[in-house]
Enzyme design. Structure first.
Site, short mmCIF file in Angstrom:
data_model
loop_
_atom_site.label_atom_id
_atom_site.label_comp_id
_atom_site.label_asym_id
_atom_site.label_seq_id
_atom_site.Cartn_x
_atom_site.Cartn_y
_atom_site.Cartn_z
CE1 TYR A 232 -4.85 10.87 -11.85
CE2 TYR A 232 -5.22 12.11 -14.05
CZ TYR A 232 -4.63 10.87 -13.17
OH TYR A 232 -4.03 9.96 -14.01
CE LYS B 197 -1.32 10.41 -12.13
NZ LYS B 197 -0.30 9.27 -11.83
CB THR C 192 -8.54 1.63 -16.43
OG1 THR C 192 -8.46 3.16 -15.98
CG2 THR C 192 -7.46 1.32 -17.25
CG ASP D 240 -1.86 1.32 1.31
OD1 ASP D 240 -1.50 2.13 0.68
OD2 ASP D 240 -2.74 1.07 2.08
CG ASN E 79 0.22 1.44 -12.67
OD1 ASN E 79 -0.08 1.91 -13.73
ND2 ASN E 79 -0.71 0.75 -11.88
N1 NAP Z 1 -6.43 5.34 -17.33
C1 NAP Z 1 -6.25 6.53 -18.00
O1 NAP Z 1 -6.66 7.02 -18.83
C2 NAP Z 1 -4.88 7.26 -17.12
C3 NAP Z 1 -4.43 8.12 -17.83
C4 NAP Z 1 -3.41 8.80 -17.53
C5 NAP Z 1 -2.79 8.19 -16.43
N2 NAP Z 1 -3.32 7.17 -15.76
C6 NAP Z 1 -2.42 6.84 -14.64
O2 NAP Z 1 -2.22 5.30 -14.74
C7 NAP Z 1 -2.03 4.55 -13.46
C8 NAP Z 1 -2.98 3.39 -13.39
O3 NAP Z 1 -4.14 3.85 -13.99
P1 NAP Z 1 -5.37 2.82 -14.19
O4 NAP Z 1 -6.29 3.57 -15.34
O5 NAP Z 1 -5.03 1.57 -14.48
O6 NAP Z 1 -6.43 2.88 -12.95
P2 NAP Z 1 -6.95 1.76 -11.93
O7 NAP Z 1 -7.69 0.69 -13.08
O8 NAP Z 1 -8.16 2.25 -11.18
O9 NAP Z 1 -5.77 0.85 -11.27
C9 NAP Z 1 -5.41 1.86 -10.18
C10 NAP Z 1 -4.30 0.89 -9.43
O10 NAP Z 1 -3.72 1.54 -8.39
C11 NAP Z 1 -4.05 0.77 -7.30
N3 NAP Z 1 -3.68 1.65 -6.01
C12 NAP Z 1 -4.69 2.76 -5.59
N4 NAP Z 1 -4.30 3.42 -4.55
C13 NAP Z 1 -3.24 2.53 -4.10
C14 NAP Z 1 -2.39 2.33 -2.89
N5 NAP Z 1 -2.63 3.31 -1.88
N6 NAP Z 1 -1.53 1.56 -2.94
C15 NAP Z 1 -1.36 0.70 -3.83
N7 NAP Z 1 -2.10 0.56 -4.80
C16 NAP Z 1 -2.99 1.46 -5.04
C17 NAP Z 1 -5.37 0.45 -7.28
O11 NAP Z 1 -5.76 -0.63 -6.45
P3 NAP Z 1 -7.17 -0.92 -5.79
O12 NAP Z 1 -7.65 -2.08 -6.73
O13 NAP Z 1 -6.82 -1.59 -4.36
O14 NAP Z 1 -7.87 0.17 -5.71
C18 NAP Z 1 -5.24 -0.24 -8.61
O15 NAP Z 1 -4.58 -1.28 -8.79
C19 NAP Z 1 -2.25 5.91 -12.28
O16 NAP Z 1 -1.16 5.98 -11.87
C20 NAP Z 1 -2.99 6.74 -13.38
O17 NAP Z 1 -3.15 7.94 -12.56
C21 NAP Z 1 -4.23 6.44 -16.17
#
Ligand code: NAP
Length: 239
Positions: free
Chosen positions: A161, A165, A196, A54, A81
């Site tokens: 947010y 970043k 996602t 975490d 990530n």
């Molecule tokens: N999706 C997009 O369009 C997008 C665009 C730009 C950047 N990003 C970035 O990409 C990364 C992944 O995002 P995603 O889209 O894959 O989102 P996601 O599907 O919501 O996955 C986020 C992951 O982070 C984990 N997490 C959150 N808080 C945590 C903590 N305190 N300790 C450990 N793990 C934690 C979540 O675990 P739980 O399942 O336990 O909540 C989940 O595994 C993030 O940094 C996000 O800001 C995403």
């Protein structure tokens, strides 16, 4: 020698796909996740190893680093990530609707967690031959994109947010400076708008598309960049 890679927030979304693609490349992948059941299930599906992590909890980070030190003695790839957009009131909407609680919640994970994890694992990254650190950022953290009238993102006015970043971007540059000459490369990844849970599946790209950017940066050659904001195929974006 088989490379050891740790991906935080790897139980779903872009992190899961990053873990899958790194495993496909033959790396030993450690699936970092805060939830025991979700993490173990994801790791089992990937044939990878679950590490409870975490990023908002210093004890959890310390235990994960101790485990990796004891079992592997080094870390070749760290993908920071894990990220959130915030769930408390004041996380969304314009600047005037932003709450201190929302800033605290999101920065705790996206910013403070990223630095805490990086510092906990740096001794192990220094023991690898040419470690790679990938900080998953977003184009909404870019001053240039958010202020360029030609970019659709410039219509967005939100604090929580995006500024988390922007901090990730500056943090990336600072680590790259400190680690220059060590062989360790530190870059920020822009995955693009991916479908996602974080985007409520509104993205026009897949989690795999986003993960491909992280994997590219996790496997950069010795003459690759450091301290940059990069997207598909290593294309550089302005900060
Ligand atoms: N999706 C997009 O369009 C997008 C665009 C730009 C950047 N990003 C970035 O990409 C990364 C992944 O995002 P995603 O889209 O894959 O989102 P996601 O599907 O919501 O996955 C986020 C992951 O982070 C984990 N997490 C959150 N808080 C945590 C903590 N305190 N300790 C450990 N793990 C934690 C979540 O675990 P739980 O399942 O336990 O909540 C989940 O595994 C993030 O940094 C996000 O800001 C995403």
């Amino acid at each position: 020698m088989t490379k050891i890679a740790l991906v935080t927030g790897a139980n779903k979304g872009i992190g899961y796909e990053t873990a899958r693609l790194l495993a496909e490349q033959g790396m030993t992948v450690l699936v970092g996740a805060r939830d025991e059941e979700l993490g173990a299930t994801a790791a089992a599906a990937l044939g990878a190893r679950f590490v409870r992590l975490d990023v908002s909890d210093d004890d959890s980070i310390a235990r994960a680093a101790e485990l990796v030190a004891a079992e592997y003695g080094r870390l070749d790839v760290l993908v920071n990530n894990a990220g959130i957009t915030g769930s408390v009131e004041g996380a969304r909407g314009g600047p005037s609707r932003t709450s201190r609680a929302a800033l605290r919640q999101v920065f705790e994970t996206n910013v403070f967690g990223l630095v805490a994890v990086t510092n906990a694992f740096l001794p192990l990254l220094r023991k690898a031959d040419a470690a790679r650190i990938v900080n998953v950022s977003s184009e909404v953290g870019s001053f240039t994109s958010m202020t360029d009238p030609a970019n659709p993102l410039s219509g967005m006015a939100a604090i929580v947010y995006p500024t988390s970043k922007t901090a990730v971007n500056m943090i990336t540059v600072m680590y790259a400076k400190e680690l220059a000459g060590t062989g360790i490369k530190v870059n920020a990844a822009v995955p693009g708008h991916c479908a996602t849970d974080l985007t409520r599946h509104t993205g026009d790209r897949s989690a795999t598309d986003g993960a491909t950017v992280s994997v590219h940066l996790a496997t950069l050659p010795a003459d690759g960049p450091t301290g940059r904001l990069l997207t598909d195929g290593g294309r550089q974006l302005p900060f």
